[in-house]
Design a protein around this motif. Sequence first.
Motif, mmCIF file in Angstrom:
data_model
loop_
_atom_site.group_PDB
_atom_site.id
_atom_site.type_symbol
_atom_site.label_atom_id
_atom_site.label_comp_id
_atom_site.label_asym_id
_atom_site.label_seq_id
_atom_site.Cartn_x
_atom_site.Cartn_y
_atom_site.Cartn_z
ATOM 1 N N ILE A 1 -34.585 17.798 -57.462
ATOM 2 C CA ILE A 1 -32.972 17.793 -57.786
ATOM 3 C C ILE A 1 -32.587 17.922 -59.184
ATOM 4 N N ASP A 2 -32.404 19.191 -59.475
ATOM 5 C CA ASP A 2 -32.157 19.616 -61.102
ATOM 6 C C ASP A 2 -31.521 18.482 -61.760
ATOM 7 N N GLY A 3 -31.843 17.985 -62.812
ATOM 8 C CA GLY A 3 -31.084 17.144 -63.790
ATOM 9 C C GLY A 3 -31.195 15.466 -63.373
ATOM 10 N N LEU A 4 -31.705 15.350 -62.114
ATOM 11 C CA LEU A 4 -31.684 14.070 -61.596
ATOM 12 C C LEU A 4 -32.817 12.795 -62.460
ATOM 13 N N PRO A 5 -34.030 13.344 -62.485
ATOM 14 C CA PRO A 5 -34.844 12.211 -63.127
ATOM 15 C C PRO A 5 -34.192 11.899 -64.709
ATOM 16 N N GLU A 6 -33.468 12.712 -65.249
ATOM 17 C CA GLU A 6 -33.165 12.535 -66.842
ATOM 18 C C GLU A 6 -31.915 11.402 -66.696
ATOM 19 N N THR A 7 -31.113 11.475 -65.374
ATOM 20 C CA THR A 7 -29.902 10.624 -65.613
ATOM 21 C C THR A 7 -29.920 9.444 -64.584
ATOM 22 N N LEU A 8 -31.155 9.162 -63.827
ATOM 23 C CA LEU A 8 -31.261 8.029 -62.875
ATOM 24 C C LEU A 8 -31.198 6.606 -63.607
ATOM 25 N N GLY A 9 -30.394 5.737 -63.166
ATOM 26 C CA GLY A 9 -30.311 4.607 -63.627
ATOM 27 C C GLY A 9 -29.187 4.640 -64.902
ATOM 28 N N LYS A 10 -28.222 5.520 -65.024
ATOM 29 C CA LYS A 10 -27.241 5.487 -66.056
ATOM 30 C C LYS A 10 -26.395 6.596 -65.610
ATOM 31 N N ASN A 11 -25.098 6.657 -66.191
ATOM 32 C CA ASN A 11 -24.197 7.470 -65.969
ATOM 33 C C ASN A 11 -23.627 7.370 -64.699
ATOM 34 N N GLY A 12 -23.677 6.269 -64.082
ATOM 35 C CA GLY A 12 -23.105 6.074 -62.555
ATOM 36 C C GLY A 12 -24.032 6.785 -61.578
ATOM 37 N N VAL A 13 -25.453 7.141 -61.846
ATOM 38 C CA VAL A 13 -26.272 7.835 -60.911
ATOM 39 C C VAL A 13 -27.359 6.792 -60.606
ATOM 40 N N THR A 14 -27.464 6.502 -59.239
ATOM 41 C CA THR A 14 -28.454 5.369 -58.847
ATOM 42 C C THR A 14 -29.035 5.714 -57.475
ATOM 43 N N SER A 15 -29.780 5.135 -57.038
ATOM 44 C CA SER A 15 -30.649 5.261 -55.675
ATOM 45 C C SER A 15 -31.282 3.776 -55.139
ATOM 46 N N ASN A 16 -30.947 3.418 -54.066
ATOM 47 C CA ASN A 16 -31.875 2.159 -53.434
ATOM 48 C C ASN A 16 -33.239 2.522 -53.166
ATOM 49 N N TYR A 17 -33.548 3.811 -53.254
ATOM 50 C CA TYR A 17 -34.955 4.245 -52.948
ATOM 51 C C TYR A 17 -35.872 3.558 -54.115
ATOM 52 N N ARG A 18 -35.402 3.233 -55.111
ATOM 53 C CA ARG A 18 -36.427 2.612 -56.146
ATOM 54 C C ARG A 18 -35.952 1.221 -56.294
ATOM 55 N N TYR A 19 -37.179 0.324 -56.393
ATOM 56 C CA TYR A 19 -36.845 -1.087 -56.968
ATOM 57 C C TYR A 19 -35.982 -1.505 -58.023
ATOM 58 N N ASP A 20 -36.331 -0.733 -58.996
ATOM 59 C CA ASP A 20 -35.562 -1.022 -60.377
ATOM 60 C C ASP A 20 -33.961 -0.511 -60.421
ATOM 61 N N LEU A 21 -33.674 0.531 -59.623
ATOM 62 C CA LEU A 21 -32.454 1.001 -59.499
ATOM 63 C C LEU A 21 -31.442 0.425 -58.340
ATOM 64 N N ALA A 22 -31.980 -0.271 -57.329
ATOM 65 C CA ALA A 22 -31.053 -0.973 -56.616
ATOM 66 C C ALA A 22 -30.285 -1.801 -56.925
ATOM 67 N N PRO A 23 -30.705 -2.833 -58.079
ATOM 68 C CA PRO A 23 -29.675 -3.724 -58.559
ATOM 69 C C PRO A 23 -28.631 -2.912 -59.508
ATOM 70 N N TYR A 24 -28.744 -1.781 -59.888
ATOM 71 C CA TYR A 24 -27.777 -0.796 -60.452
ATOM 72 C C TYR A 24 -26.800 -0.447 -59.509
#
Length: 374
Positions: free
Chosen positions: A119-142
């Motif tokens: 997904i273009d641009g996704l790795p750079e913005t994960l965990g900030k800017n309102g972009v999250t995913s429960n498919y990663r341990y560190d992002l589920a709390p976000y």
Amino acid sequence: MTVNSAGQFDVLIVGGGSAGIATAASMLKRDGKISLAIIDPADDHYYQPGWTMVGGGAFSSEFTRRKEKDLIPDRARWIQSAVASFDPDNKTVRTVDGQDFGYNVLIVCPGIKLDWEAIDGLPETLGKNGVTSNYRYDLAPYTFRLVKEMNSGTALFTQPPMPIKCAGAPQKSMYLSCSKWEKEGVLGDIDVQFHNSGAVLFGVKEYVPALMEYVARYDAHLNFESTLVAVDGERKIATFEQKQGEDSQRVDVAFDMIHVVPPQVAPDFIRSSPLAAENGFVDVDPATLRHSKYPNIFALGDACSAPNAKTMAAARKQAPVVAVNALAALRGKPPVADYDGYGSCPLTVERGKIVLAEFGYGGTLLPSFPNWLI
């Protein structure tokens, strides 16, 4: 490959997740005299289905993590390394640090690869800017932080093309978020959208009516055949490829929060190996879970090619089937057990309530509870 002094085993298991550990424990319980090793590089073991609940505020993230060393069966040897390649003709496996291990029976269950970069641009913005995913341990709390802080705006939830692990998780993230917003009295001010690459809400039609009741209750807008292809976190724009008849078009959607589920593929070292089917996963017979070409190789869990739902419930059912069939192969005998494709998706539709979807190959319903309880 030539096997060096690193070791020769009756059974070698590639992958120390739930599938690998369960299979090892099942085999050693049945025959404690076999030599068995598990190859896995991870220090930690994660209960990944729990991450959706972390994102929903029901679990703490630490609740889902254990030390790998504490879960490896006592009579199994843990080889803490990653596999680089397979040589099934010579019954050996090579690790990334150059060690070669021999086996009589090989069991392959290293899980699935989350392809964030697709997904273009996704790795750079994960965990900030309102972009999250429960498919990663560190992002589920976000995820839960975003849900708690959101009082109005647009919330997007995405589901990529199949196959993915825990196909109910993309919806569960939406339902749990909506349940929280409903409780806080702000749901009416939030535009909830579910963008699904597939053409239906859920692959087993019998469960769709119950789910649609909650879609209606939460006033969630369903977008089918809508695939996330890019995310601009700074501008808060998600780009979807949407099917329009025989054609497709790209549509930009502004968001305040987006929960992304990445596309998923077989691990690289599986896709490039002689064990792979055309789709990249380990090529197995759907019933016996034995490799189509190599009778002393089995696979289970997310990495195998069987057309079941990739859930932990599936791995739980697959593990004893592989255990007894692998022991039979070790003794020169044919498989003795079949897997019926069982999988389950406990779709949490609100805090404390689920729609329990249980099914096998071809969407056959396989409920655990008697009809009179349903």
